[in-house]
Design a protein around this motif. Structure first.
Motif, PDB file in Angstrom:
ATOM      1  N   UNK A  74       4.118 -25.606 -59.571  1.00 17.44           N
ATOM      2  CA  UNK A  74       2.599 -25.528 -59.888  1.00 17.44           C
ATOM      3  C   UNK A  74       2.354 -25.051 -61.113  1.00 17.44           C
ATOM      4  N   UNK A  75       2.833 -24.126 -61.798  1.00 17.09           N
ATOM      5  CA  UNK A  75       2.643 -23.816 -63.048  1.00 17.09           C
ATOM      6  C   UNK A  75       3.373 -24.473 -64.290  1.00 17.09           C
ATOM      7  N   UNK A  76       4.622 -24.843 -63.777  1.00 17.78           N
ATOM      8  CA  UNK A  76       5.301 -25.596 -64.678  1.00 17.78           C
ATOM      9  C   UNK A  76       4.615 -26.842 -65.314  1.00 17.78           C
ATOM     10  N   UNK A  77       4.105 -27.319 -64.207  1.00 15.96           N
ATOM     11  CA  UNK A  77       3.216 -28.672 -64.571  1.00 15.96           C
ATOM     12  C   UNK A  77       2.094 -28.681 -65.423  1.00 15.96           C
ATOM     13  N   UNK A  78       1.474 -27.544 -65.553  1.00 21.43           N
ATOM     14  CA  UNK A  78       0.374 -27.302 -66.490  1.00 21.43           C
ATOM     15  C   UNK A  78       0.826 -26.733 -68.110  1.00 21.43           C
ATOM     16  N   UNK A  79       1.861 -26.577 -68.213  1.00 20.65           N
ATOM     17  CA  UNK A  79       2.327 -25.917 -69.398  1.00 20.65           C
ATOM     18  C   UNK A  79       3.130 -26.925 -70.263  1.00 20.65           C
ATOM     19  N   UNK A  80       2.414 -27.443 -71.248  1.00 17.22           N
ATOM     20  CA  UNK A  80       2.879 -28.610 -72.031  1.00 17.22           C
ATOM     21  C   UNK A  80       4.050 -28.406 -72.571  1.00 17.22           C
ATOM     22  N   UNK A  81       4.643 -27.030 -72.757  1.00 20.06           N
ATOM     23  CA  UNK A  81       5.826 -26.534 -73.560  1.00 20.06           C
ATOM     24  C   UNK A  81       6.957 -26.294 -72.746  1.00 20.06           C
ATOM     25  N   UNK A  82       6.572 -26.294 -71.376  1.00 15.30           N
ATOM     26  CA  UNK A  82       7.583 -26.553 -70.323  1.00 15.30           C
ATOM     27  C   UNK A  82       7.867 -27.935 -69.832  1.00 15.30           C
ATOM     28  N   UNK A  83       8.939 -28.528 -69.814  1.00 17.81           N
ATOM     29  CA  UNK A  83       9.601 -29.726 -69.596  1.00 17.81           C
ATOM     30  C   UNK A  83       8.626 -30.788 -70.182  1.00 17.81           C
ATOM     31  N   UNK A 132       9.082 -33.359 -71.877  1.00 18.52           N
ATOM     32  CA  UNK A 132       9.662 -34.670 -71.862  1.00 18.52           C
ATOM     33  C   UNK A 132       9.394 -35.671 -70.527  1.00 18.52           C
ATOM     34  N   UNK A 133       8.618 -35.227 -69.599  1.00 20.49           N
ATOM     35  CA  UNK A 133       8.171 -35.911 -68.296  1.00 20.49           C
ATOM     36  C   UNK A 133       7.324 -37.255 -68.950  1.00 20.49           C
ATOM     37  N   UNK A 134       7.249 -38.083 -68.112  1.00 19.57           N
ATOM     38  CA  UNK A 134       6.585 -39.274 -68.372  1.00 19.57           C
ATOM     39  C   UNK A 134       4.995 -38.910 -68.767  1.00 19.57           C
ATOM     40  N   UNK A 135       4.764 -38.213 -67.496  1.00 15.40           N
ATOM     41  CA  UNK A 135       3.151 -37.940 -67.420  1.00 15.40           C
ATOM     42  C   UNK A 135       2.620 -36.820 -68.054  1.00 15.40           C
ATOM     43  N   UNK A 136       1.440 -36.803 -68.539  1.00 16.99           N
ATOM     44  CA  UNK A 136       1.207 -35.704 -69.366  1.00 16.99           C
ATOM     45  C   UNK A 136       0.923 -34.176 -68.369  1.00 16.99           C
ATOM     46  N   UNK A 137       0.865 -33.236 -69.009  1.00 17.59           N
ATOM     47  CA  UNK A 137       0.702 -31.949 -68.037  1.00 17.59           C
ATOM     48  C   UNK A 137      -0.716 -31.907 -67.334  1.00 17.59           C
ATOM     49  N   UNK A 138      -0.333 -31.490 -66.049  1.00 20.90           N
ATOM     50  CA  UNK A 138      -1.607 -31.171 -65.214  1.00 20.90           C
ATOM     51  C   UNK A 138      -1.673 -29.899 -64.747  1.00 20.90           C
ATOM     52  N   UNK A 139      -2.696 -29.366 -65.142  1.00 21.46           N
ATOM     53  CA  UNK A 139      -3.210 -27.803 -64.721  1.00 21.46           C
ATOM     54  C   UNK A 139      -4.139 -27.698 -63.715  1.00 21.46           C
ATOM     55  N   UNK A 140      -4.267 -28.792 -62.855  1.00 23.42           N
ATOM     56  CA  UNK A 140      -5.429 -28.923 -62.102  1.00 23.42           C
ATOM     57  C   UNK A 140      -5.104 -28.432 -60.421  1.00 23.42           C
ATOM     58  N   UNK A 141      -3.807 -27.862 -60.417  1.00 18.93           N
ATOM     59  CA  UNK A 141      -3.389 -27.431 -59.049  1.00 18.93           C
ATOM     60  C   UNK A 141      -4.074 -26.084 -58.619  1.00 18.93           C
TER      61      UNK A 141
END
Length: 244
Positions: free
Chosen positions: A149-158, A160-169
């Protein structure tokens, strides 16, 4: 008898539109949580299911490849009963899911794709009720969901995923927790919760000699009514809610 008011459960938040439910196996969501999902989809909310495995090690009488196909069919059918039309699988190996960066990355990528406000997962604790040992898969996935949930919103963690970071959880809701904080009234959707679990007929028939409908009804109705005294006497599905 209604319990002590200090022990009452709060209603789940209602100001959200998209949820992503992430669990290890087909059937994990149906053992109690599906009735709440039905209530949400009835309100027009969007719920997506993400299964980390296909449950291929779950039926002793079926070889893994055959079991995976059966359990995927059963999961899609059970999801449809409660209004879920999007069901995805990650193909980690059933029974030996490893907690770590690879799993966190897969989950963060899914969160970024689906952009949920609410994440749902299963009890990551060592035990059920302090008595029954929880499985390694449940523990690994539940913990990874909380971290992703936190990883998804941090643009410096992972990055290289296809989708852009999402910090909306905004919340992670843990089903099956020994220490729930919130609940959903499932008075109107309890029967669909029973039918959703019953769609896992091949799995249930391999698990018990009890009539599948009796088995499903006793479990789902039993769980819901067990928590009713803490939620105004209403049958309910409970969650431990972690705000972010």
């Amino acid at each position: 008898m209604v319990g002590d008011m200090t022990d009452q459960l709060a209603p789940m938040p209602g100001d959200w539109q998209r949820a992503l439910a992430i669990v290890a196996h087909p059937d994990d969501l149906e053992y109690g949580c599906a009735s709440a999902v039905a209530a949400w989809t009835d309100e027009g909310r969007e719920v997506t299911y993400l299964l980390v495995t296909r449950g291929e090690a779950g039926i002793d009488t079926l070889a893994p490849a055959e079991s995976a196909a059966v359990r995927e069919r059963e999961e899609r059918a059970s999801a449809a009963v409660v209004g879920v039309t999007r069901v995805e699988f990650l193909d980690h190996l059933d029974g030996v899911i490893e907690y770590g960066p690879a799993l966190r990355k897969d989950l963060a990528a899914a969160i970024r794709r689906h952009r949920p406000e609410l994440l749902i997962t299963l009890n990551p604790d060592d035990t059920w009720g302090g008595t029954y040992w929880n499985t390694p898969d449940h523990r690994a996935v539940g913990r990874a969901v909380l971290d992703a949930a936190g990883d998804a919103g941090n643009r410096w963690i992972f990055p290289d995923t296809e989708a852009e970071p999402w910090n909306g959880v905004r919340w992670v809701a843990v089903s099956g927790s020994d220490s729930p904080t919130h609940a959903v009234d499932v008075t109107a959707t309890l029967e669909r919760g029973v039918r959703s679990l019953l769609e896992h007929r091949a799995y249930i028939e391999a698990l018990t000699t009890k009539d599948p409908e009796t088995y499903a009804r006793e479990l789902i109705e039993g769980f819901a009514h067990q928590e009713a005294p803490r939620f105004g006497g209403r049958p309910s599905v409970t969650f431990r809610l972690y705000p972010r």
